[in-house]
Design an enzyme around this catalytic site. Structure first.
Site, PDB file in Angstrom:
ATOM      1  CB  CYS A 113      -7.646  -3.238  12.982  1.00  0.00           C
ATOM      2  SG  CYS A 113      -7.048  -4.688  13.873  1.00  0.00           S
ATOM      3  CG  HIS A 156      -1.639  -1.953  13.826  1.00  0.00           C
ATOM      4  ND1 HIS A 156      -2.712  -1.126  13.559  1.00  0.00           N
ATOM      5  CD2 HIS A 156      -2.146  -3.220  13.844  1.00  0.00           C
ATOM      6  CE1 HIS A 156      -3.813  -1.869  13.424  1.00  0.00           C
ATOM      7  NE2 HIS A 156      -3.499  -3.136  13.596  1.00  0.00           N
ATOM      8  CD  GLU A 157       0.442  -6.044  12.852  1.00  0.00           C
ATOM      9  OE1 GLU A 157       0.001  -5.298  11.962  1.00  0.00           O
ATOM     10  OE2 GLU A 157      -0.294  -6.840  13.485  1.00  0.00           O
ATOM     11  CG  HIS A 160      -3.232  -6.637  17.247  1.00  0.00           C
ATOM     12  ND1 HIS A 160      -4.581  -6.520  17.494  1.00  0.00           N
ATOM     13  CD2 HIS A 160      -3.039  -6.133  16.021  1.00  0.00           C
ATOM     14  CE1 HIS A 160      -5.179  -5.968  16.452  1.00  0.00           C
ATOM     15  NE2 HIS A 160      -4.268  -5.707  15.539  1.00  0.00           N
TER      16      HIS A 160
HETATM   17  C1  LIG Z   1      -1.489   0.645   5.945  1.00  0.00           C
HETATM   18  C2  LIG Z   1      -2.101  -0.479   5.184  1.00  0.00           C
HETATM   19  N1  LIG Z   1      -2.989  -1.294   5.841  1.00  0.00           N
HETATM   20  C3  LIG Z   1      -3.526  -2.310   5.140  1.00  0.00           C
HETATM   21  N2  LIG Z   1      -4.445  -3.157   5.733  1.00  0.00           N
HETATM   22  N3  LIG Z   1      -4.506  -3.195   7.107  1.00  0.00           N
HETATM   23  C4  LIG Z   1      -3.473  -3.818   7.780  1.00  0.00           C
HETATM   24  O1  LIG Z   1      -2.548  -4.329   7.222  1.00  0.00           O
HETATM   25  C5  LIG Z   1      -3.584  -3.879   9.285  1.00  0.00           C
HETATM   26  C6  LIG Z   1      -2.315  -3.382   9.945  1.00  0.00           C
HETATM   27  C7  LIG Z   1      -1.867  -2.010   9.459  1.00  0.00           C
HETATM   28  C8  LIG Z   1      -2.872  -0.885   9.731  1.00  0.00           C
HETATM   29  C9  LIG Z   1      -2.010   0.345   9.894  1.00  0.00           C
HETATM   30  C10 LIG Z   1      -0.633  -0.084  10.212  1.00  0.00           C
HETATM   31  C11 LIG Z   1      -0.602  -1.574  10.184  1.00  0.00           C
HETATM   32  C12 LIG Z   1      -3.833  -5.343   9.612  1.00  0.00           C
HETATM   33  N4  LIG Z   1      -3.923  -5.559  11.047  1.00  0.00           N
HETATM   34  O2  LIG Z   1      -5.105  -5.484  11.656  1.00  0.00           O
HETATM   35  C13 LIG Z   1      -2.876  -6.277  11.674  1.00  0.00           C
HETATM   36  O3  LIG Z   1      -2.926  -6.139  13.054  1.00  0.00           O
HETATM   37  C14 LIG Z   1      -3.187  -2.538   3.805  1.00  0.00           C
HETATM   38  F1  LIG Z   1      -3.706  -3.560   3.146  1.00  0.00           F
HETATM   39  C15 LIG Z   1      -2.263  -1.678   3.213  1.00  0.00           C
HETATM   40  N5  LIG Z   1      -1.842  -1.833   1.905  1.00  0.00           N
HETATM   41  C16 LIG Z   1      -0.809  -1.002   1.334  1.00  0.00           C
HETATM   42  C17 LIG Z   1       0.182  -1.861   0.557  1.00  0.00           C
HETATM   43  N6  LIG Z   1      -0.509  -2.681  -0.455  1.00  0.00           N
HETATM   44  C18 LIG Z   1       0.466  -3.481  -1.171  1.00  0.00           C
HETATM   45  C19 LIG Z   1      -0.237  -4.337  -2.221  1.00  0.00           C
HETATM   46  O4  LIG Z   1      -1.245  -5.134  -1.588  1.00  0.00           O
HETATM   47  C20 LIG Z   1      -2.237  -4.357  -0.888  1.00  0.00           C
HETATM   48  C21 LIG Z   1      -1.538  -3.527   0.191  1.00  0.00           C
HETATM   49  C22 LIG Z   1      -2.548  -2.644   0.934  1.00  0.00           C
HETATM   50  N7  LIG Z   1      -1.730  -0.655   3.905  1.00  0.00           N
HETATM   51 NI    NI Z   2      -4.686  -4.913  13.592  1.00  0.00          NI
END
Ligand SMILES: Cc1nc(NNC(=O)[C@H](CC2CCCC2)CN(O)CO)c(F)c(N2CCN3CCOC[C@@H]3C2)n1
Ligand code: NI
Length: 186
Positions: A113, A156-157, A160
């Site tokens: 997160c 997850h969102e 929040h």
């Molecule tokens: C799974 C993942 N979680 C990343 N980060 N965490 C987040 O998004 C948090 C939200 C996610 C955590 C688990 C479910 C939702 C943010 N949160 O706290 C919002 O509440 C990533 F960055 C990521 N990816 C994969 C795809 N990739 C495409 C190219 O660019 C990089 C990107 C990286 N996959």
């Molecule tokens: Ni988060």
């Protein structure tokens, strides 16, 4: 544009508040918030821009994480393969999960997160499939059925907005416990 300095971290009370419903038509401020929440994801998913602005990459970002206790979040689930179509991309407003599968699912890598500056190992059991009802920035009502990765991200969102963080769901005694019919999502 939001930078990491704008992201509220665990311990700030706003992350443990019930967020307020958004009213329509969106105020200019809420319209800008929606744009900024989505822009963060777009920029953070571009390796060059991500590095340039020192961001942590994201596939979702909820308003309480930038200190705004409102029921709004951006979701940008990347296309599974190059040039493919994103399975789900939108700013979800006043989302409600109207139904959810008994079957659970979890990301095999666990979750992180942007508001939690530490790794918390373990599976985060969520519903593998959900029916999500939400409004978009134009006030249009949507009802979508999501499964696996997009369903996980949206849950997850939405968490929040209801004073919940991902690690609240991790089994304290056995973080990697899983029931045998839990879908493990890559
Ligand atoms: C799974 C993942 N979680 C990343 N980060 N965490 C987040 O998004 C948090 C939200 C996610 C955590 C688990 C479910 C939702 C943010 N949160 O706290 C919002 O509440 C990533 F960055 C990521 N990816 C994969 C795809 N990739 C495409 C190219 O660019 C990089 C990107 C990286 N996959
Ligand atoms: Ni988060």
């Amino acid at each position: 544009m939001f930078l990491m300095k704008d992201i509220v971290r665990d311990g700030d009370p706003v992350l443990r508040q019930e967020a307020a419903d958004v009213t329509f038509p969106l105020s200019a401020e809420d319209q800008q918030l929606a744009k900024d929440l989505m822009e963060y994801l777009v920029v953070s998913q571009d390796p060059e821009q991500c590095k340039k602005y020192g961001l942590r990459a994201g596939v979702g970002l909820a308003a309480p994480q930038v200190g705004v206790s409102k029921k709004m979040a951006s979701v940008l689930v990347p296309a599974p393969e190059e040039g493919g179509k994103s399975p789900f991309t939108d700013v979800i407003i006043n989302p409600v999960i109207v139904s959810e599968s008994v079957q659970m699912g979890a990301l095999t890598e666990g979750e992180g997160c942007l508001s939690v500056d530490r790794d918390v190992p373990g599976f985060v059991p969520r519903h593998d499939r959900i029916t999500l009802r939400y409004y978009d920035v134009n006030g249009e009502k949507h009802q979508v059925r999501l499964k696996n990765y997009p369903a996980i991200v949206c849950q997850h969102e939405i968490d929040h907005m209801h004073r919940t963080l991902f690690y609240d769901h991790i089994n304290k005694d056995e973080p990697f416990a899983r029931d045998d019919d839990m879908v493990m999502i890559e």
